[in-house]
Design a protein around this motif. Structure first.
Motif, mmCIF file in Angstrom:
data_model
loop_
_atom_site.group_PDB
_atom_site.id
_atom_site.type_symbol
_atom_site.label_atom_id
_atom_site.label_comp_id
_atom_site.label_asym_id
_atom_site.label_seq_id
_atom_site.Cartn_x
_atom_site.Cartn_y
_atom_site.Cartn_z
ATOM 1 N N LYS A 1 0.837 -1.207 0.000
ATOM 2 C CA LYS A 1 0.000 0.000 0.000
ATOM 3 C C LYS A 1 0.870 1.255 0.000
ATOM 4 C CE LYS A 1 -4.106 -1.890 2.252
ATOM 5 N NZ LYS A 1 -4.953 -1.854 3.477
ATOM 6 N N ALA A 2 1.922 1.267 0.809
ATOM 7 C CA ALA A 2 2.821 2.424 0.851
ATOM 8 C C ALA A 2 3.492 2.639 -0.510
ATOM 9 C CB ALA A 2 3.861 2.244 1.951
ATOM 10 N N ALA A 3 3.880 1.548 -1.174
ATOM 11 C CA ALA A 3 4.468 1.672 -2.511
ATOM 12 C C ALA A 3 3.465 2.272 -3.492
ATOM 13 C CB ALA A 3 4.945 0.311 -3.007
ATOM 14 N N PHE A 4 2.220 1.834 -3.405
ATOM 15 C CA PHE A 4 1.182 2.429 -4.253
ATOM 16 C C PHE A 4 1.044 3.920 -3.971
ATOM 17 C CE2 PHE A 4 -0.876 -1.807 -5.146
ATOM 18 C CZ PHE A 4 -0.915 -1.680 -6.524
ATOM 19 N N ILE A 5 0.991 4.301 -2.700
ATOM 20 C CA ILE A 5 0.845 5.713 -2.346
ATOM 21 C C ILE A 5 1.986 6.531 -2.935
ATOM 22 C CG2 ILE A 5 0.858 7.372 -0.437
ATOM 23 C CD1 ILE A 5 -0.531 5.100 1.258
ATOM 24 N N SER B 1 3.821 10.271 -7.271
ATOM 25 C CA SER B 1 4.797 10.548 -8.326
ATOM 26 C C SER B 1 4.173 10.604 -9.717
ATOM 27 C CB SER B 1 5.945 9.540 -8.283
ATOM 28 O OG SER B 1 5.502 8.246 -8.576
ATOM 29 N N PHE B 2 3.011 9.991 -9.919
ATOM 30 C CA PHE B 2 2.354 10.034 -11.218
ATOM 31 C C PHE B 2 1.216 11.053 -11.250
ATOM 32 C CE2 PHE B 2 4.677 6.120 -11.597
ATOM 33 C CZ PHE B 2 5.115 6.160 -12.905
ATOM 34 N N THR B 3 1.311 12.055 -10.387
ATOM 35 C CA THR B 3 0.348 13.148 -10.360
ATOM 36 C C THR B 3 1.108 14.450 -10.558
ATOM 37 O OG1 THR B 3 -1.094 11.930 -8.850
ATOM 38 C CG2 THR B 3 -1.403 14.313 -8.954
ATOM 39 N N GLN B 4 0.563 15.321 -11.409
ATOM 40 C CA GLN B 4 1.152 16.642 -11.583
ATOM 41 C C GLN B 4 0.554 17.551 -10.523
ATOM 42 O OE1 GLN B 4 0.407 17.931 -15.586
ATOM 43 N NE2 GLN B 4 2.289 17.024 -16.337
ATOM 44 N N TRP B 5 1.374 17.884 -9.534
ATOM 45 C CA TRP B 5 0.961 18.749 -8.433
ATOM 46 C C TRP B 5 1.362 20.176 -8.765
ATOM 47 C CZ3 TRP B 5 -1.605 16.291 -4.461
ATOM 48 C CH2 TRP B 5 -1.502 14.900 -4.438
ATOM 49 N N ASN B 6 1.013 21.109 -7.876
ATOM 50 C CA ASN B 6 1.476 22.483 -8.072
ATOM 51 C C ASN B 6 2.983 22.517 -7.868
ATOM 52 O OD1 ASN B 6 1.949 22.521 -5.308
ATOM 53 N ND2 ASN B 6 -0.032 23.421 -4.856
ATOM 54 N N GLY C 1 -4.825 19.352 6.278
ATOM 55 C CA GLY C 1 -3.587 19.867 5.704
ATOM 56 C C GLY C 1 -2.854 18.827 4.886
ATOM 57 N N CYS C 2 -3.604 17.915 4.275
ATOM 58 C CA CYS C 2 -3.024 16.775 3.568
ATOM 59 C C CYS C 2 -3.009 16.992 2.062
ATOM 60 C CB CYS C 2 -3.851 15.516 3.829
ATOM 61 S SG CYS C 2 -4.278 15.241 5.542
ATOM 62 N N ASP C 3 -1.979 16.469 1.424
ATOM 63 C CA ASP C 3 -1.997 16.312 -0.027
ATOM 64 C C ASP C 3 -2.639 14.972 -0.363
ATOM 65 O OD1 ASP C 3 -0.490 18.728 -0.890
ATOM 66 O OD2 ASP C 3 1.081 17.806 0.323
ATOM 67 N N VAL C 4 -2.356 13.979 0.484
ATOM 68 C CA VAL C 4 -2.925 12.638 0.347
ATOM 69 C C VAL C 4 -3.525 12.258 1.702
ATOM 70 C CG1 VAL C 4 -2.451 10.198 -0.147
ATOM 71 C CG2 VAL C 4 -1.165 11.986 -1.352
ATOM 72 N N THR D 1 -7.595 11.405 -2.060
ATOM 73 C CA THR D 1 -8.148 10.579 -0.995
ATOM 74 C C THR D 1 -8.078 9.102 -1.374
ATOM 75 O OG1 THR D 1 -10.357 10.969 -1.905
ATOM 76 C CG2 THR D 1 -9.662 12.363 -0.058
ATOM 77 N N ILE D 2 -7.713 8.294 -0.390
ATOM 78 C CA ILE D 2 -7.629 6.849 -0.563
ATOM 79 C C ILE D 2 -8.457 6.222 0.549
ATOM 80 C CG2 ILE D 2 -6.122 4.831 -0.680
ATOM 81 C CD1 ILE D 2 -3.824 6.838 -1.370
ATOM 82 N N GLY D 3 -9.486 5.508 0.152
ATOM 83 C CA GLY D 3 -10.416 4.902 1.092
ATOM 84 C C GLY D 3 -11.554 4.290 0.300
ATOM 85 N N PRO D 4 -12.698 4.076 0.919
ATOM 86 C CA PRO D 4 -13.820 3.488 0.184
ATOM 87 C C PRO D 4 -14.357 4.430 -0.897
ATOM 88 C CG PRO D 4 -14.157 3.342 2.568
ATOM 89 C CD PRO D 4 -12.987 4.239 2.351
#
Length: 151
Positions: free
Chosen positions: A29-33, A38-43, A85-88, A102-105
């Motif tokens: 799960k941590a590897a996925f996160i 890394s595969f998201t273009q953030w500000n 105050g989260c990015d994820v 967000t990662i959850g249901p």
């Protein structure tokens, strides 16, 4: 091309992960996160990425250990037990937002959801929510997802 290779390696690692007793579900799960970030273009703000995991102490500690000294696009990764105050945000209690990954249901409004299928960790994504998400998620990552609400 390099990103495609990384995705392929991640997926092959994750599909075999539970056949190897040395790799925990939390590590996968941590590897996925890490790869979701890394595969998201953030500000382009020069600050750390904040990964909030308030509900799962085991995953939080695994992520802290795995992300220690890691950088993505010159940004550090800070793992927190807070839910603001989260990015994820990894939680079963997902706020309505289009600026926090967000990662959850998925049924509770999350963007991503972890799923264990045939003893392999996979992830699903709410495709309609991806279209409204403030930041751009790579199509290379989405190709590996189980797409929900793909209308």
């Amino acid at each position: 091309m390099r990103k495609i290779l990384v995705i392929f390696l991640l997926m092959s690692f994750c599909t075999r992960a539970f056949g190897d007793a040395d790799v925990s579900e939390d590590a996968v799960k941590a590897a996925f996160i890490f790869h979701f970030i890394s595969f998201t273009q953030w500000n382009d703000e020069p600050r750390d990425y904040y990964v909030c995991i308030p509900d799962d102490e085991s995953l939080r500690e695994t992520a802290r250990e795995m992300f220690k000294d890691k950088r993505i696009n010159d940004h550090g990764i800070v793992v927190s037990d807070q839910a603001e105050g989260c990015d994820v945000l990894v939680s079963d209690n997902v706020p309505s937002t289009n600026s926090t990954m967000t990662i959850g249901p998925l049924t509770k409004g999350a963007l991503f959801e972890f799923r264990l299928i045939d003893n392999k960790m996979r992830f699903a994504v709410d495709f309609d929510k991806v279209k409204r998400f403030k930041f751009k998620i790579s199509s290379q990552l989405l190709k590996l997802a189980i797409l929900e609400n793909d209308t």
